[in-house]
Design a protein around this motif. Sequence first.
Motif, PDB file in Angstrom:
ATOM      1  N   LEU A 171      -4.741  15.841  -2.488  1.00 29.22           N
ATOM      2  CA  LEU A 171      -4.425  14.706  -1.627  1.00 29.22           C
ATOM      3  C   LEU A 171      -3.704  13.625  -2.419  1.00 29.22           C
ATOM      4  O   LEU A 171      -2.633  13.154  -2.023  1.00 29.22           O
ATOM      5  CB  LEU A 171      -5.714  14.145  -1.018  1.00 29.22           C
ATOM      6  CG  LEU A 171      -5.574  12.824  -0.257  1.00 29.22           C
ATOM      7  CD1 LEU A 171      -4.711  12.999   0.977  1.00 29.22           C
ATOM      8  CD2 LEU A 171      -6.954  12.277   0.129  1.00 29.22           C
ATOM      9  N   PHE A 172      -4.270  13.238  -3.569  1.00 26.46           N
ATOM     10  CA  PHE A 172      -3.667  12.147  -4.328  1.00 26.46           C
ATOM     11  C   PHE A 172      -2.469  12.599  -5.159  1.00 26.46           C
ATOM     12  O   PHE A 172      -1.680  11.781  -5.628  1.00 26.46           O
ATOM     13  CB  PHE A 172      -4.731  11.466  -5.176  1.00 26.46           C
ATOM     14  CG  PHE A 172      -5.728  10.716  -4.347  1.00 26.46           C
ATOM     15  CD1 PHE A 172      -5.317   9.631  -3.560  1.00 26.46           C
ATOM     16  CD2 PHE A 172      -7.066  11.091  -4.293  1.00 26.46           C
ATOM     17  CE1 PHE A 172      -6.224   8.956  -2.768  1.00 26.46           C
ATOM     18  CE2 PHE A 172      -7.965  10.410  -3.511  1.00 26.46           C
ATOM     19  CZ  PHE A 172      -7.544   9.338  -2.735  1.00 26.46           C
ATOM     20  N   THR A 198      -2.913  -1.775  -7.876  1.00 27.83           N
ATOM     21  CA  THR A 198      -4.186  -1.570  -8.583  1.00 27.83           C
ATOM     22  C   THR A 198      -4.661  -0.121  -8.550  1.00 27.83           C
ATOM     23  O   THR A 198      -5.543   0.256  -9.310  1.00 27.83           O
ATOM     24  CB  THR A 198      -5.291  -2.451  -7.977  1.00 27.83           C
ATOM     25  OG1 THR A 198      -5.579  -1.996  -6.649  1.00 27.83           O
ATOM     26  CG2 THR A 198      -4.869  -3.904  -7.940  1.00 27.83           C
ATOM     27  N   LYS A 199      -4.087   0.659  -7.611  1.00 25.97           N
ATOM     28  CA  LYS A 199      -4.455   2.072  -7.417  1.00 25.97           C
ATOM     29  C   LYS A 199      -5.872   2.263  -6.882  1.00 25.97           C
ATOM     30  O   LYS A 199      -6.418   3.356  -6.922  1.00 25.97           O
ATOM     31  CB  LYS A 199      -4.255   2.869  -8.721  1.00 25.97           C
ATOM     32  CG  LYS A 199      -2.815   2.816  -9.237  1.00 25.97           C
ATOM     33  CD  LYS A 199      -2.597   3.662 -10.464  1.00 25.97           C
ATOM     34  CE  LYS A 199      -1.151   3.581 -10.927  1.00 25.97           C
ATOM     35  NZ  LYS A 199      -0.909   4.390 -12.133  1.00 25.97           N
ATOM     36  N   ILE A 231     -13.358   3.268  -8.650  1.00 26.19           N
ATOM     37  CA  ILE A 231     -12.631   4.421  -9.210  1.00 26.19           C
ATOM     38  C   ILE A 231     -11.262   4.504  -8.548  1.00 26.19           C
ATOM     39  O   ILE A 231     -11.152   4.462  -7.319  1.00 26.19           O
ATOM     40  CB  ILE A 231     -13.425   5.717  -8.975  1.00 26.19           C
ATOM     41  CG1 ILE A 231     -14.755   5.653  -9.731  1.00 26.19           C
ATOM     42  CG2 ILE A 231     -12.630   6.940  -9.386  1.00 26.19           C
ATOM     43  CD1 ILE A 231     -15.699   6.788  -9.424  1.00 26.19           C
ATOM     44  N   THR A 232     -10.219   4.619  -9.321  1.00 27.87           N
ATOM     45  CA  THR A 232      -8.866   4.649  -8.777  1.00 27.87           C
ATOM     46  C   THR A 232      -8.515   6.032  -8.244  1.00 27.87           C
ATOM     47  O   THR A 232      -9.174   7.022  -8.563  1.00 27.87           O
ATOM     48  CB  THR A 232      -7.823   4.283  -9.847  1.00 27.87           C
ATOM     49  OG1 THR A 232      -7.783   5.329 -10.837  1.00 27.87           O
ATOM     50  CG2 THR A 232      -8.165   2.949 -10.512  1.00 27.87           C
ATOM     51  N   TYR A 233      -7.447   6.070  -7.448  1.00 30.25           N
ATOM     52  CA  TYR A 233      -7.017   7.363  -6.930  1.00 30.25           C
ATOM     53  C   TYR A 233      -6.510   8.263  -8.059  1.00 30.25           C
ATOM     54  O   TYR A 233      -6.608   9.489  -7.968  1.00 30.25           O
ATOM     55  CB  TYR A 233      -5.965   7.193  -5.834  1.00 30.25           C
ATOM     56  CG  TYR A 233      -4.562   6.833  -6.295  1.00 30.25           C
ATOM     57  CD1 TYR A 233      -3.705   7.782  -6.843  1.00 30.25           C
ATOM     58  CD2 TYR A 233      -4.078   5.537  -6.132  1.00 30.25           C
ATOM     59  CE1 TYR A 233      -2.411   7.447  -7.230  1.00 30.25           C
ATOM     60  CE2 TYR A 233      -2.800   5.192  -6.525  1.00 30.25           C
ATOM     61  CZ  TYR A 233      -1.966   6.154  -7.073  1.00 30.25           C
ATOM     62  OH  TYR A 233      -0.681   5.819  -7.465  1.00 30.25           O
ATOM     63  N   TYR A 277       0.811  -1.211   0.000  1.00 25.76           N
ATOM     64  CA  TYR A 277       0.000   0.000   0.000  1.00 25.76           C
ATOM     65  C   TYR A 277       0.850   1.270   0.000  1.00 25.76           C
ATOM     66  O   TYR A 277       2.048   1.244   0.301  1.00 25.76           O
ATOM     67  CB  TYR A 277      -0.926   0.013   1.226  1.00 25.76           C
ATOM     68  CG  TYR A 277      -0.197   0.210   2.544  1.00 25.76           C
ATOM     69  CD1 TYR A 277      -0.004   1.483   3.072  1.00 25.76           C
ATOM     70  CD2 TYR A 277       0.316  -0.878   3.263  1.00 25.76           C
ATOM     71  CE1 TYR A 277       0.668   1.670   4.271  1.00 25.76           C
ATOM     72  CE2 TYR A 277       0.982  -0.704   4.459  1.00 25.76           C
ATOM     73  CZ  TYR A 277       1.164   0.574   4.957  1.00 25.76           C
ATOM     74  OH  TYR A 277       1.837   0.765   6.138  1.00 25.76           O
ATOM     75  N   LYS A 278       0.198   2.376  -0.328  1.00 26.98           N
ATOM     76  CA  LYS A 278       0.796   3.704  -0.224  1.00 26.98           C
ATOM     77  C   LYS A 278      -0.172   4.598   0.538  1.00 26.98           C
ATOM     78  O   LYS A 278      -1.378   4.347   0.564  1.00 26.98           O
ATOM     79  CB  LYS A 278       1.072   4.294  -1.611  1.00 26.98           C
ATOM     80  CG  LYS A 278       2.093   3.521  -2.420  1.00 26.98           C
ATOM     81  CD  LYS A 278       2.580   4.314  -3.636  1.00 26.98           C
ATOM     82  CE  LYS A 278       1.496   4.494  -4.679  1.00 26.98           C
ATOM     83  NZ  LYS A 278       2.003   5.177  -5.909  1.00 26.98           N
TER      84      LYS A 278
END
Length: 460
Positions: A454-455, A404-405, A432-434, A373-374
């Motif tokens: 944020l992202f 996978t984001k 929905i991805t970041y 994770y991030k």
Amino acid sequence: MKHYDAIIIGAGQAGTPLAKKLAESGMKTAIIEKRIVGGTCIIDGCTPTKTMIASARAAFQARTAGKLGVVIPDVQVDLKKIIKRKNEIVDLFQASAEKGIKTTKGLKLYLGKAFFTGTKELKVEMKDGKTENLSADLIFINTGAKTIIPDIHGLKDVDYLTSTSILDIEEIPEHLVVIGGNYIGLEFGQMFARFGSKITILEKAPHVLAKEDQEIADEICKVLDNEKIEVLRSVTIESVTKTKNGLSVKIEDKSGARKINCSHILVAAGRKAQTDDLGLTYSGIKKDDKGHIIVNEKLETNIKGVYALGDVKGGPAFTHIAYNDYTIVYRNLIEKTKLTIKNRPIPYCMFTDPQLARVGISETEAKEQGLNYKVALLPMANVARGIETGETFGLMKAVVDAKTKQILGAAVIAADGGEIMSVLQMAMQGGITYEDIRYGIFAHPTYSESLNNLFMKLDD
């Protein structure tokens, strides 16, 4: 013995709509409530507390408006008026809930205490002194939870407050000691601080909000410290005694043993399922070592046709979870769907100011699960909307899958934290991805727009 197709025990946020839906589907249905129709949420939970928190926020904003160039020299809190407004709103909601039951064809309301006398048989001790014996093909338990009173020497000998009794207090406490540094304790602590009380919060764990990441708990403590709310952690409470002028709490922490003199004590040390007086041994229904009724993924107990919904079954104790329990059970029974509670999102919001909103897993949980994770982190001090409104305490934090984001979880401490979190929850549910959010278009200037920023932190 009167027989029904379905009986619901408890007229809370799951029981009431379920009873109405089952009756409307053609089932002969009964609902039993031992106290007041509406459940904890309406009577002494969400509705009254958030109503009073709104008053506390108004007082705080008036006192601090000077930083925005609006000077209000004399801010007074009228507790009687606050309580009156709260009661009017509670009565409105409660009356609506009760009317909904009484006007539903095929639905009978019993006001009394129910307990099992057999597998699917119940005795109801009515408020009017009469007794009713009932049975049903389907039984749904929605009896909720109640305040845990910790085993502290002398506590039961004093007039302590609970999250229920404090809602009708007639005077603002001079010095309120709050036992418990979790969601309920922090909400009430900040509320009464804004009403004018001196507040001391006692938490036995090393940090408040034990289920949250350390930095989230630390940020909330900064908010409380800014309002001169004292938070003591790693505290052992030895005893409580009456004094000539009020109460005294003997504690021990890293500073050693000492006494805290106060005018009032609020017990906010958690809640437990209301199963002790249900006669579960006569029904054969199993419960765990904490008293929660054990259910499967479709909320059915070990007895076929008997279900448990809401706080009584354990798990996340939130109104919206109880309501979702109702929708799952109803659709499975009447619409023949095959829904389960497995992997459903668990959003929640603590209504301190700023709010703390959470959904999905925390960084601590991601680490424990060994995920790749991030973490994206953005202080509200760097959010344009927060700067413009003068509300710069807090932060946004998201945990994402590095490959996978996908967004795995988020925590938002902000003025409208619950609304911002809901945007991220919808993204999680929709896959929905970041990156989609990082480059998405949001109206300017809103709090949600700062999800771009944020992202963007993940680009660093």
